[in-house]
Each structure stands twice: as structure tokens, then as C-alpha cells.
Design an enzyme around this catalytic site. Structure first.
Site, PDB file in Angstrom:
ATOM      1  N   ASP A   1      56.937 138.255  40.030  1.00 25.61           N
ATOM      2  CA  ASP A   1      55.770 138.387  40.900  1.00 25.61           C
ATOM      3  C   ASP A   1      54.651 139.087  40.145  1.00 25.61           C
ATOM      4  O   ASP A   1      54.785 140.238  39.745  1.00 25.61           O
ATOM      5  CB  ASP A   1      56.162 139.213  42.133  1.00 25.61           C
ATOM      6  CG  ASP A   1      55.019 139.429  43.103  1.00 25.61           C
ATOM      7  OD1 ASP A   1      55.284 139.955  44.202  1.00 25.61           O
ATOM      8  OD2 ASP A   1      53.865 139.091  42.768  1.00 25.61           O
ATOM      9  N   GLY A   2      53.551 138.307  39.954  1.00 29.10           N
ATOM     10  CA  GLY A   2      52.377 138.931  39.342  1.00 29.10           C
ATOM     11  C   GLY A   2      51.846 138.118  38.183  1.00 29.10           C
ATOM     12  O   GLY A   2      52.483 138.065  37.131  1.00 29.10           O
ATOM     13  N   GLY A   3      50.691 137.502  38.409  1.00 28.13           N
ATOM     14  CA  GLY A   3      50.060 136.747  37.327  1.00 28.13           C
ATOM     15  C   GLY A   3      50.761 135.451  36.991  1.00 28.13           C
ATOM     16  O   GLY A   3      50.608 134.905  35.889  1.00 28.13           O
TER      17      GLY A   3
ATOM     18  N   GLY B   1      46.492 141.406  44.052  1.00 25.24           N
ATOM     19  CA  GLY B   1      46.613 140.106  43.415  1.00 25.24           C
ATOM     20  C   GLY B   1      45.589 139.977  42.305  1.00 25.24           C
ATOM     21  O   GLY B   1      44.733 140.839  42.116  1.00 25.24           O
ATOM     22  N   GLY B   2      45.688 138.887  41.556  1.00 20.41           N
ATOM     23  CA  GLY B   2      44.693 138.596  40.533  1.00 20.41           C
ATOM     24  C   GLY B   2      44.820 139.395  39.254  1.00 20.41           C
ATOM     25  O   GLY B   2      43.899 139.386  38.422  1.00 20.41           O
TER      26      GLY B   2
ATOM     27  N   HIS C   1      57.941 141.473  51.213  1.00 16.54           N
ATOM     28  CA  HIS C   1      57.987 142.312  50.010  1.00 16.54           C
ATOM     29  C   HIS C   1      57.479 143.679  50.431  1.00 16.54           C
ATOM     30  O   HIS C   1      56.285 143.892  50.612  1.00 16.54           O
ATOM     31  CB  HIS C   1      57.107 141.690  48.923  1.00 16.54           C
ATOM     32  CG  HIS C   1      57.070 142.486  47.651  1.00 16.54           C
ATOM     33  ND1 HIS C   1      56.210 142.160  46.615  1.00 16.54           N
ATOM     34  CD2 HIS C   1      57.760 143.569  47.226  1.00 16.54           C
ATOM     35  CE1 HIS C   1      56.383 143.004  45.626  1.00 16.54           C
ATOM     36  NE2 HIS C   1      57.320 143.881  45.964  1.00 16.54           N
TER      37      HIS C   1
ATOM     38  N   SER D   1      52.278 134.044  47.606  1.00 15.78           N
ATOM     39  CA  SER D   1      51.875 135.297  48.226  1.00 15.78           C
ATOM     40  C   SER D   1      50.702 134.989  49.139  1.00 15.78           C
ATOM     41  O   SER D   1      49.805 134.228  48.753  1.00 15.78           O
ATOM     42  CB  SER D   1      51.435 136.289  47.147  1.00 15.78           C
ATOM     43  OG  SER D   1      50.518 137.227  47.676  1.00 15.78           O
TER      44      SER D   1
ATOM     45  N   ASP E   1      53.095 140.277  51.497  1.00 15.88           N
ATOM     46  CA  ASP E   1      53.019 141.476  50.657  1.00 15.88           C
ATOM     47  C   ASP E   1      52.676 142.664  51.549  1.00 15.88           C
ATOM     48  O   ASP E   1      51.520 142.853  51.916  1.00 15.88           O
ATOM     49  CB  ASP E   1      51.918 141.326  49.608  1.00 15.88           C
ATOM     50  CG  ASP E   1      52.027 140.020  48.840  1.00 15.88           C
ATOM     51  OD1 ASP E   1      51.659 138.971  49.408  1.00 15.88           O
ATOM     52  OD2 ASP E   1      52.481 140.049  47.695  1.00 15.88           O
TER      53      ASP E   1
ATOM     54  N   SER F   1      46.976 134.089  43.324  1.00 14.90           N
ATOM     55  CA  SER F   1      45.668 133.655  42.815  1.00 14.90           C
ATOM     56  C   SER F   1      45.723 132.269  42.188  1.00 14.90           C
ATOM     57  O   SER F   1      44.906 131.400  42.511  1.00 14.90           O
ATOM     58  CB  SER F   1      45.160 134.654  41.771  1.00 14.90           C
ATOM     59  OG  SER F   1      45.215 135.956  42.273  1.00 14.90           O
TER      60      SER F   1
HETATM   61  C1  DX5 Z   1      51.164 142.689  43.722  1.00  9.47           C
HETATM   62  C2  DX5 Z   1      51.165 141.476  44.587  1.00  9.47           C
HETATM   63  C3  DX5 Z   1      50.766 140.260  43.764  1.00  9.47           C
HETATM   64  C4  DX5 Z   1      50.837 138.981  44.524  1.00  9.47           C
HETATM   65  C5  DX5 Z   1      50.710 137.814  43.558  1.00  9.47           C
HETATM   66  O1  DX5 Z   1      51.468 143.794  44.494  1.00  9.47           O
HETATM   67  O2  DX5 Z   1      52.454 141.295  45.169  1.00  9.47           O
HETATM   68  O3  DX5 Z   1      51.644 140.170  42.661  1.00  9.47           O
HETATM   69  O4  DX5 Z   1      51.973 138.921  45.246  1.00  9.47           O
HETATM   70  O5  DX5 Z   1      49.414 137.872  43.099  1.00  9.47           O
HETATM   71  P1  DX5 Z   1      48.905 136.999  41.869  1.00  9.47           P
HETATM   72  O6  DX5 Z   1      49.712 135.729  41.835  1.00  9.47           O
HETATM   73  O7  DX5 Z   1      47.460 136.772  42.185  1.00  9.47           O
HETATM   74  O8  DX5 Z   1      49.137 137.840  40.667  1.00  9.47           O
END
Ligand code: DX5
Length: 234
Positions: free
Chosen positions: A183-185, A152-153, A74, A16, A43, A206
Site C-alpha cells: 500500500d502506497g505509490g 495518498g499520492g 485499514h 483506496s 483508509d 492516486s
Molecule cells: C496511506 C494511504 C495511501 C492510500 C494509497 O496512508 O493508505 O497509501 O491508501 O494511496 P496512493 O495509491 O495514492 O499512494
């Protein structure tokens, strides 16, 4: 998966750009390509569907010429239909729409394909998997959100793992291979569980940017962990 499908699917590591320095986004894309990522995810946020606002197709078009690596958009935006062609024209190879934003999801996915991009559907954590059951013929990928979208994060939602497993089982009923993205964490401490559950495409922001070894080492580590998880899974 059908009998002819590979036991271990392609493992795709897709950053991302949210943590990237937007003042030098083109250089950041070059760094990601040099790191060996498989795609780059933009994103797109409208401040309505999600409580954050990022960028539109013109920003993506500006960085498109800097690298050859595929792009995916996305679309975390309400009513995406009128903007889909703009993101395809901007150079996005994959368009991810949220099922929650599409009154006519079947029509929207068909339109993505007609515009020449690969259609994908994203589901927020609360959204039942059944929402995509009747559009698998139009899907090249399904994205299971492992955070609530917008930033993110955030912490990975391990409660999504049964949904990821159910999604892989559902996608395997289709007559073609459908990628399963999360996607996410996602990072070294969470990618194994997501892969064991059935994901093969991994968004990381992140964790990728914070990796002590840099983008290349992070990409390699994530790909190795996911590949090992799939090897042990099958
Ligand atoms: C949420 C974002 C995040 C990003 C990834 O809307 O789409 O999920 O892409 O962020 P990390 O990897 O930091 O969770």
C-alpha cells in the site's frame, strides 16, 4: 508456500477510496465495483497514529448496501480494539490493524476473527518484519506499507522490496496461505517490482484514479502487470 498451494496466487486489485469524491461515496463504490476491483479499502485515520483524519464505521455502513464487493478497513488508529466490532458491524470483511498500535497484537487478531472478519496486520516502513512472526496462525493477510501512512499520492518506497521478499518467505512457512498486500505509490510504474518481490494484493489510490483509461482500464492494467510479474517470477 506449501506443496499444495498455487504457484501463482490470486492477484487482487484493491482501490483506496482516499482520492474518491466523498460527497458521492456510494456512487464511487458502484463505479469501483463496475471497474472490476476485488475489494475496496477504506483508509481509517484518527489524526493521532497518522497526521490525517478521515472517517469512521458509520460512513462505511452508509455505503455498504450500495455494492456487493468485499470491504476492508485499514485501521490507521491508536488502540483499535474497542472499534474493531464497529467496523465489522459496518460491513468490513477484512480488518487491518497496525502492529504499532496493538499492545496485545495476538489478542487483537483473535478478536477480529471472533467478530467474524478476516484478520490482517500492517507494518510501517520502519517496523521489522519479525513483529508478525509469532502471530502468523492468526493472520489471513500481512500489509507491508510502501509509504509512511497518512496521505495518498506519495512516492513508492522501493527500499521496501527486500522486506516484501522476506515477508513472502516468512508467510510461506505458515500452514495456510497468507496474502501479502502492499500500500502506497502502487501504479503501472511500480506494481511489477512489488509483485516480483512477492506481493499479491495491491492497494492503489492516486494511480488508479488518474489512469487515462479510467477505473476499469486501470484495474485491468494493474492486474495484468502483476500477473505477468508473478508468471515470470516463479
Ligand atoms: C496511506 C494511504 C495511501 C492510500 C494509497 O496512508 O493508505 O497509501 O491508501 O494511496 P496512493 O495509491 O495514492 O499512494
Amino acid at each position: 508456500m506449501g506443496s499444495s498451494d498455487p504457484v501463482i496466487p490470486p492477484i487482487l486489485i484493491v482501490p483506496s477510496v482516499l482520492p474518491a469524491d466523498f460527497a458521492r461515496l456510494g456512487d464511487e463504490c458502484r463505479d469501483l465495483e463496475a471497474a472490476g476491483v476485488d475489494r475496496i479499502q477504506f483508509d481509517v485515520m484518527d489524526g493521532r497514529f497518522v497526521p490525517n483524519l478521515t472517517f469512521g464505521p458509520d460512513v462505511i455502513a452508509a455505503v455498504r448496501p450500495t455494492v456487493a464487493v468485499p470491504f476492508e478497513a485499514h485501521l490507521m488508529i491508536e488502540e483499535p480494539d474497542h472499534l474493531v466490532p464497529r467496523f465489522v458491524e459496518a460491513g468490513c470483511d477484512t480488518i487491518i490493524v497496525h502492529a504499532e498500535t496493538c499492545v496485545h497484537l495476538h489478542r487483537t487478531l483473535a478478536a477480529v476473527r471472533e467478530f467474524g472478519a478476516s484478520p490482517a496486520v500492517a507494518l510501517n516502513p520502519h517496523t521489522p518484519l519479525e513483529v508478525v512472526a509469532n502471530v502468523l496462525d492468526l493472520c489471513e493477510m500481512v500489509l507491508i506499507m510502501t509509504v509512511n501512512p497518512g496521505f495518498g499520492g506519495q512516492a513508492y518506497l522501493s527500499t521496501m522490496e527486500p522486506k516484501i521478499a522476506a515477508a513472502r518467505a516468512l508467510l510461506d512457512t505458515a500452514d495456510h496461505w497468507i496474502d501479502l498486500e502492499v500500500d502506497g505509490g502502487i501504479g503501472p510504474s511500480t506494481i511489477t517490482e512489488a509483485a516480483v518481490a512477492g506481493a499479491n494484493v495491491f492497494i492503489s489510490g492516486s494511480a488508479l484514479y488518474r489512469h487515462v483509461g479510467g477505473l476499469g482500464a486501470a484495474t485491468d492494467e494493474l492486474r495484468q502487470l502483476a500477473g505477468k510479474a508473478w508468471a515470470n517470477r516463479t
